[in-house]
Scaffold this active site. Structure first.
Site, PDB file in Angstrom:
ATOM      1  N   ASP A  57      -1.711   7.229   1.789  1.00 24.21           N
ATOM      2  CA  ASP A  57      -2.816   6.418   1.269  1.00 24.21           C
ATOM      3  C   ASP A  57      -3.875   7.370   0.694  1.00 24.21           C
ATOM      4  OD1 ASP A  57      -3.981   3.472   1.340  1.00 24.21           O
ATOM      5  OD2 ASP A  57      -5.571   4.731   2.117  1.00 24.21           O
ATOM      6  N   HIS A 106       3.063  -0.903   3.640  1.00 26.93           N
ATOM      7  CA  HIS A 106       2.134   0.178   3.308  1.00 26.93           C
ATOM      8  C   HIS A 106       1.994   1.226   4.403  1.00 26.93           C
ATOM      9  CE1 HIS A 106      -1.199   2.139   1.344  1.00 26.93           C
ATOM     10  NE2 HIS A 106      -1.958   1.973   2.418  1.00 26.93           N
TER      11      HIS A 106
END
Length: 327
Positions: free
Chosen positions: A108, A303
């Protein structure tokens, strides 16, 4: 004892780059260390599965709470969270540890940091591993303008540019906030559909309307693990984490003078099949900018790949390390 104490090595602290960075260290202090850089809204704790696996395999591993997060310092100016400060912290942490170069692995926002490390601090980088986050070449225009035009004013990165409100919304109930984000698979496909305001990825709207009991996605974390995240953001707030995003324009301006390619170091890109925010297609242009690149796909993961599919991520990282950095 909390999950932070039972699942992580003892916390250590380093006064570096004008802040105090809390970090967790495991494995033998030999060879090239692997530095694990977390994203938003995460912590060094996000890497708990990788810390153990890498250390058990004989690798020196270091996972910091980055500035604004966890037990690390939380400066009070937005500009204290620009890319020079974020990468500078990592270089200074190596100085503190007496290390010349490290392999930087980032997920991320941490992925943005690790891909910028060889551009800003090339002498400190032995290799790069990107998890979900690809190397992104400099945009042709201010990225906030591009995102506002493409996704709308309530797209979360655009919304984060507003003062105060994002911190208030995210911090109103940190257990709810972290429960909303940390789901399996955490692809948040619903966020890719336009909200009532016409914006996509409008996490503000989704969070405020969210009912955990009605969410079909499975929780990613145990209650004890969730408490680590919820307690950390309850105590530390969201100003620092959100301020990383408030430097997108500043970082874009800064990048005008930086190199545009990464050559001379091995790089690994691990994509996640079900990540709606950072889909595998986002990594397709990377071979044009990186001289030594391998790309791998983790199927069935959203994610939060290192927490959703830890065994697969650990296997891919260890295989690459064994081939490119043999002990």
């Amino acid at each position: 004892m909390s999950a932070l104490e039972t699942m992580m090595p003892p916390v250590q602290r380093a006064a570096v780059n004008g802040v105090e960075i809390a970090y967790y260290e495991a494995g033998p202090r030999q060879g090239v260390p692997v530095v694990l850089c977390h994203g938003f809204p995460e912590l060094a704790f996000s890497w708990r599965h990788q810390i153990k696996a890498l250390a058990d395999a004989g690798h020196w591993v270091i996972a910091p709470d980055q500035r604004g997060y966890g037990l690390s310092s939380k400066p009070d100016k937005v500009t204290d969270y620009d890319i020079d400060h974020l990468t500078g912290d990592m270089a200074a942490l190596l100085d503190h540890l007496g290390v010349e170069r490290a392999i930087f692995c980032g997920h991320d926002w941490g992925g943005i940091v690790v891909w910028q490390m060889p551009l800003i601090h090339p002498s400190r980088v032995a290799g790069v591993i990107g998890l979900n986050t690809p190397f992104i070449p400099r945009a042709p225009a201010d990225p906030i303008v591009i995102m506002r035009n493409r996704f709308g004013p309530d797209m979360y990165i655009v919304w984060f540019q507003n003062p105060d409100e994002p911190e208030a919304v995210l911090g109103a109930d940190t257990t709810k906030t972290m429960s909303f984000f940390m789901r399996r698979p955490a692809a948040l496909q619903a966020a890719a559909q336009p909200s009532a305001s016409g914006s996509t990825f409008a996490f503000k709207d989704l969070l405020q309307q969210w009912d955990g009991a009605a969410d079909p996605r499975d929780p990613l974390l145990t209650p004890d693990e969730l408490a680590v995240f919820a307690d950390s953001f309850r105590n530390g707030g969201f100003f620092g984490p959100v301020s990383w995003y408030r430097n997108f324009t500043r970082n874009w301006e800064r990048a005008e003078t930086l190199p545009t390619r990464i050559d001379g170091i091995p790089c690994l890109m691990i994509t996640a099949e079900l990540d709606a925010v950072l889909p595998p297609s986002a990594a397709e242009p990377m071979p044009a900018f990186i001289g030594d690149l391998e790309t791998k796909l983790v199927r069935g993961s959203g994610h939060w790949t290192q927490q959703e599919k830890p065994d697969e991520v650990n296997s891919l990282i260890l295989d690459w390390l064994d081939r490119r950095f043999p002990k």
